[in-house]
Design an enzyme around this catalytic site. Structure first.
Site, PDB file in Angstrom:
ATOM      1  N   LYS A 182       0.844  -1.200   0.000  1.00  0.00           N
ATOM      2  CA  LYS A 182       0.000   0.000   0.000  1.00  0.00           C
ATOM      3  C   LYS A 182       0.879   1.250   0.000  1.00  0.00           C
ATOM      4  O   LYS A 182       1.638   1.478   0.940  1.00  0.00           O
ATOM      5  CB  LYS A 182      -0.921  -0.011   1.220  1.00  0.00           C
ATOM      6  N   THR A 213      -8.723   9.639   8.130  1.00  0.00           N
ATOM      7  CA  THR A 213      -8.441   8.377   7.450  1.00  0.00           C
ATOM      8  C   THR A 213      -8.193   7.227   8.432  1.00  0.00           C
ATOM      9  O   THR A 213      -7.622   6.203   8.056  1.00  0.00           O
ATOM     10  CB  THR A 213      -7.215   8.541   6.539  1.00  0.00           C
ATOM     11  N   GLY A 215      -8.438   3.925  10.248  1.00  0.00           N
ATOM     12  CA  GLY A 215      -9.052   2.657   9.887  1.00  0.00           C
ATOM     13  C   GLY A 215      -8.878   2.248   8.444  1.00  0.00           C
ATOM     14  O   GLY A 215      -9.423   1.224   8.015  1.00  0.00           O
ATOM     15  N   THR A 216      -8.092   3.008   7.678  1.00  0.00           N
ATOM     16  CA  THR A 216      -7.949   2.718   6.251  1.00  0.00           C
ATOM     17  C   THR A 216      -7.422   1.302   6.003  1.00  0.00           C
ATOM     18  O   THR A 216      -7.947   0.561   5.166  1.00  0.00           O
ATOM     19  CB  THR A 216      -7.003   3.738   5.595  1.00  0.00           C
ATOM     20  N   GLY A 217      -6.353   0.923   6.708  1.00  0.00           N
ATOM     21  CA  GLY A 217      -5.743  -0.384   6.467  1.00  0.00           C
ATOM     22  C   GLY A 217      -6.663  -1.539   6.826  1.00  0.00           C
ATOM     23  O   GLY A 217      -6.764  -2.523   6.084  1.00  0.00           O
ATOM     24  N   CYS A 218      -7.345  -1.424   7.959  1.00  0.00           N
ATOM     25  CA  CYS A 218      -8.297  -2.461   8.367  1.00  0.00           C
ATOM     26  C   CYS A 218      -9.419  -2.579   7.342  1.00  0.00           C
ATOM     27  O   CYS A 218      -9.856  -3.688   6.996  1.00  0.00           O
ATOM     28  CB  CYS A 218      -8.899  -2.131   9.725  1.00  0.00           C
TER      29      CYS A 218
END
Length: 271
Positions: A182, A213, A215-218
């Site tokens: 990412k 932003t 929580g983007t990865g989860c």
């Protein structure tokens, strides 16, 4: 028991094994919201509990290995699962326990190797990094590290698209079938690289100028797992996850005094 085949009238089954975010923006809470938004049935194994809000993580507590094992066996043994997503696992003992449990599943596994929160708070013990590399990554259908996690796991410092290839190769050396690197922390457009070492898929989206932003990865990893549970192949699932997460980032909203979360229900809000 895996339940890899869909049944009429029942949504696909997705399991998250991760930490709880008391502020609701990341972790188990973000995973379940994403799974619901994408038309799947989300289930959970809580590995750790955080005290967390828009300003950061004030503390976290691991659950006992026995509690994690019991939750997993309870869900999978009775209900079944069509995809699994892992997130915050906190300690070497929990990483190794979850790896042991996942070794018996035929369902696709998305590993989000959570090491540091959006606010820079450590969420993985130093002695657990080797366990992630040796025990968890070989079981991953897809691993979804951000650039900080790439550096933590491989030592590769990503500065641009060329070094994303280097990072992907370093991640794949630990055994996952696919790596999704990412690049959201790089300047310019939001670009991610998905590769199995032979095929490359560059996932690009305009950068959304929104600071909220959390929580983007989860969200991305859960969206990927949900799409795999629906039967999409990995490249198609990654594209669908990217599209959903981009919309959630654009719709992110302020919460508390710090960084707000992405909006998991953004598609519903547009209707």
């Amino acid at each position: 028991m895996d339940d890899v085949n869909p049944r009429p009238g029942r949504p696909p089954l997705v399991l998250t094994v991760a930490g709880s975010d008391s502020g609701g923006g990341a972790g188990i809470q973000a995973d379940l919201k994403t799974m619901l938004a994408l038309g799947t049935h989300g289930m959970s194994v809580i590995a750790a509990v955080t005290a967390q809000n828009s300003l950061g993580v004030q503390g976290y507590w691991e659950l006992p290995v026995e509690a994690v094992r019991a939750q997993y066996r309870s869900v999978v043994g009775d209900i079944g699962v069509q995809a699994v997503k892992t997130g915050m696992l906190a300690s070497a003992a929990l990483v190794e326990t979850v790896a042991e449990l996942l070794s018996g599943t035929q369902a696709p596994v998305v590993v989000d190797p959570v090491g540091v929160s959006k606010h820079g708070d450590s969420l993985l013990a130093g002695d657990a990094v080797d366990s992630v590399r040796s025990a968890l990554l070989p079981l991953a259908t897809v691993v979804t590290p951000n650039l900080d996690e790439v550096a933590q796991l491989t030592g590769v410092q990503v500065t641009g698209e060329d070094s994303m290839r280097e990072a992907a190769a370093a991640m794949l050396a630990y055994g996952p079938r696919w790596a999704l690197i990412k690049g959201g922390h790089l300047p310019g457009e939001a670009v991610d690289l998905l590769t199995d070492g032979t095929r490359e898929h560059w996932l690009r989206a305009p950068r959304r100028e929104n600071r909220h932003t959390h929580g983007t990865g989860c969200t991305l990893a859960s969206a990927l797992a949900a799409s795999l549970a629906k039967g999409l192949d990995v490249p198609a699932a990654a594209r669908a996850a990217k599209e959903y997460t981009t919309g959630a980032i654009e719709a992110g909203f302020p919460l508390g005094s710090g960084l707000g979360p992405v909006h998991h229900g953004w598609r519903l809000a547009e209707r």
